[in-house]
Motif scaffolding. Structure first.
Motif, mmCIF file in Angstrom:
data_model
loop_
_atom_site.group_PDB
_atom_site.id
_atom_site.type_symbol
_atom_site.label_atom_id
_atom_site.label_comp_id
_atom_site.label_asym_id
_atom_site.label_seq_id
_atom_site.Cartn_x
_atom_site.Cartn_y
_atom_site.Cartn_z
ATOM 1 N N ILE A 163 -19.206 72.817 141.085
ATOM 2 C CA ILE A 163 -19.280 74.217 140.655
ATOM 3 C C ILE A 163 -20.067 75.108 141.624
ATOM 4 C CG2 ILE A 163 -21.342 74.099 139.171
ATOM 5 C CD1 ILE A 163 -19.528 75.655 137.101
ATOM 6 N N ILE A 164 -20.989 74.505 142.363
ATOM 7 C CA ILE A 164 -21.809 75.250 143.322
ATOM 8 C C ILE A 164 -22.175 74.305 144.464
ATOM 9 C CG2 ILE A 164 -23.991 74.769 142.107
ATOM 10 C CD1 ILE A 164 -24.843 77.676 142.819
ATOM 11 N N ALA A 169 -25.558 78.088 127.452
ATOM 12 C CA ALA A 169 -26.315 79.015 126.606
ATOM 13 C C ALA A 169 -25.476 80.221 126.190
ATOM 14 C CB ALA A 169 -27.577 79.475 127.336
ATOM 15 N N THR A 170 -24.298 80.345 126.736
ATOM 16 C CA THR A 170 -23.384 81.462 126.473
ATOM 17 C C THR A 170 -24.094 82.817 126.593
ATOM 18 O OG1 THR A 170 -23.632 81.338 124.062
ATOM 19 C CG2 THR A 170 -21.796 80.091 125.050
ATOM 20 N N THR A 171 -24.710 83.012 127.734
ATOM 21 C CA THR A 171 -25.364 84.283 128.017
ATOM 22 C C THR A 171 -24.362 85.237 128.673
ATOM 23 O OG1 THR A 171 -26.160 83.405 130.126
ATOM 24 C CG2 THR A 171 -27.648 83.241 128.245
ATOM 25 N N ASP A 172 -24.746 86.495 128.756
ATOM 26 C CA ASP A 172 -23.870 87.509 129.326
ATOM 27 C C ASP A 172 -23.962 87.616 130.841
ATOM 28 O OD1 ASP A 172 -22.893 88.573 126.809
ATOM 29 O OD2 ASP A 172 -24.925 89.358 126.524
ATOM 30 N N TYR A 173 -25.106 87.220 131.401
ATOM 31 C CA TYR A 173 -25.343 87.509 132.816
ATOM 32 C C TYR A 173 -26.379 86.536 133.359
ATOM 33 C CZ TYR A 173 -25.033 90.992 136.603
ATOM 34 O OH TYR A 173 -24.767 91.651 137.771
ATOM 35 N N LEU A 174 -26.092 85.933 134.515
ATOM 36 C CA LEU A 174 -27.079 85.094 135.194
ATOM 37 C C LEU A 174 -27.771 85.957 136.243
ATOM 38 C CD1 LEU A 174 -27.208 81.515 136.045
ATOM 39 C CD2 LEU A 174 -27.357 83.011 138.005
ATOM 40 N N PHE A 233 -25.833 81.611 144.874
ATOM 41 C CA PHE A 233 -25.176 82.079 143.648
ATOM 42 C C PHE A 233 -24.262 83.289 143.849
ATOM 43 C CE2 PHE A 233 -28.745 79.773 141.765
ATOM 44 C CZ PHE A 233 -28.151 79.130 140.696
ATOM 45 N N ILE A 234 -24.681 84.253 144.626
ATOM 46 C CA ILE A 234 -23.985 85.533 144.673
ATOM 47 C C ILE A 234 -22.982 85.621 145.818
ATOM 48 C CG2 ILE A 234 -24.273 88.039 144.884
ATOM 49 C CD1 ILE A 234 -27.076 87.607 143.557
ATOM 50 N N ASP A 235 -23.383 85.225 147.010
ATOM 51 C CA ASP A 235 -22.505 85.359 148.178
ATOM 52 C C ASP A 235 -21.276 84.460 148.098
ATOM 53 O OD1 ASP A 235 -24.251 87.249 149.135
ATOM 54 O OD2 ASP A 235 -25.207 85.922 150.593
ATOM 55 N N ASP A 236 -21.377 83.370 147.387
ATOM 56 C CA ASP A 236 -20.232 82.485 147.163
ATOM 57 C C ASP A 236 -19.567 82.930 145.859
ATOM 58 O OD1 ASP A 236 -18.390 80.512 146.680
ATOM 59 O OD2 ASP A 236 -19.794 78.835 146.917
ATOM 60 N N HIS A 237 -18.573 83.805 145.960
ATOM 61 C CA HIS A 237 -17.928 84.391 144.775
ATOM 62 C C HIS A 237 -17.237 83.351 143.898
ATOM 63 C CE1 HIS A 237 -18.856 88.385 146.189
ATOM 64 N NE2 HIS A 237 -18.407 88.051 147.369
ATOM 65 N N ALA A 251 -19.160 82.331 140.552
ATOM 66 C CA ALA A 251 -18.931 83.152 139.349
ATOM 67 C C ALA A 251 -17.565 82.849 138.739
ATOM 68 C CB ALA A 251 -19.055 84.627 139.686
ATOM 69 N N GLU A 252 -16.565 82.677 139.582
ATOM 70 C CA GLU A 252 -15.222 82.372 139.079
ATOM 71 C C GLU A 252 -15.197 81.034 138.350
ATOM 72 O OE1 GLU A 252 -12.479 82.609 142.346
ATOM 73 O OE2 GLU A 252 -13.210 84.599 142.898
ATOM 74 N N ARG A 253 -15.786 80.007 138.951
ATOM 75 C CA ARG A 253 -15.759 78.674 138.350
ATOM 76 C C ARG A 253 -16.609 78.600 137.084
ATOM 77 N NH1 ARG A 253 -15.525 76.826 144.024
ATOM 78 N NH2 ARG A 253 -17.787 76.829 144.098
ATOM 79 N N SER A 254 -17.727 79.301 137.083
ATOM 80 C CA SER A 254 -18.636 79.239 135.930
ATOM 81 C C SER A 254 -18.247 80.217 134.820
ATOM 82 C CB SER A 254 -20.067 79.540 136.371
ATOM 83 O OG SER A 254 -20.186 80.890 136.791
#
Length: 151
Positions: free
Chosen positions: A89-90, A105-110, A118-122, A125-128
């Motif tokens: 996944i990462i 945790a089913t949160t809205d935003y990491l 986390f961010i530069d590898d888009h 976000a797609e996989r997670s």
């Protein structure tokens, strides 16, 4: 209306604790006011407390008070089997437990300051299936969310 639920990694939590200003701090203040919920994992708590103790030990009481004041939710770390199941996944393997904990945790935003992993590898976000961004990105999203909800 439910409050936006933000999952902080240790970089975001540390920044919010040690800084008197900035987006991480603003999000913690919003949590104190009950406008957002903040979730972390046990690993995030341990990493952040170690970082505070190592870098600015005099801020440990502030760290503990911020945790109490924000009503921060602490979720269990994912079990080894869940971590292994998400091994792709990462790219940075040490971040898998954080990402999986945020997903479970089913949160809205990491919320993270770790752009490279986390961010530069888009694809992360797609996989997670998570929104992932910096504290500034998250604060902007929260403002839009609250404005649309009429809060």
């Amino acid at each position: 209306m439910t409050s936006p639920d933000l999952f902080f990694d240790s970089s975001a939590l540390f920044a919010g604790i040690i800084s008197a200003s900035g987006a991480s701090r603003a999000l913690l203040v919003l949590a104190e006011a009950g406008q957002v919920a903040i979730t972390v994992s046990e690993q995030v708590m341990a990493e952040t407390e170690r970082a505070v103790a190592r870098k600015i030990p005099q801020a440990l009481p502030d760290f503990r008070e911020a945790i109490r004041a924000t009503g921060l939710r602490i979720v269990r770390d994912p079990p080894p089997g869940e971590i292994e199941a998400h091994a792709d996944i990462i790219a940075h393997q040490a971040d898998i437990p954080i990402l999986v904990a945020a997903m479970q945790a089913t949160t809205d935003y990491l919320v993270t300051l770790n752009r490279r992993h986390f961010i530069d590898d888009h694809a992360v976000a797609e996989r997670s299936k998570l929104r992932i961004g910096t504290p500034g990105d998250a604060l902007e999203w929260v403002r839009r969310y609250l404005a649309e909800a009429g809060a």
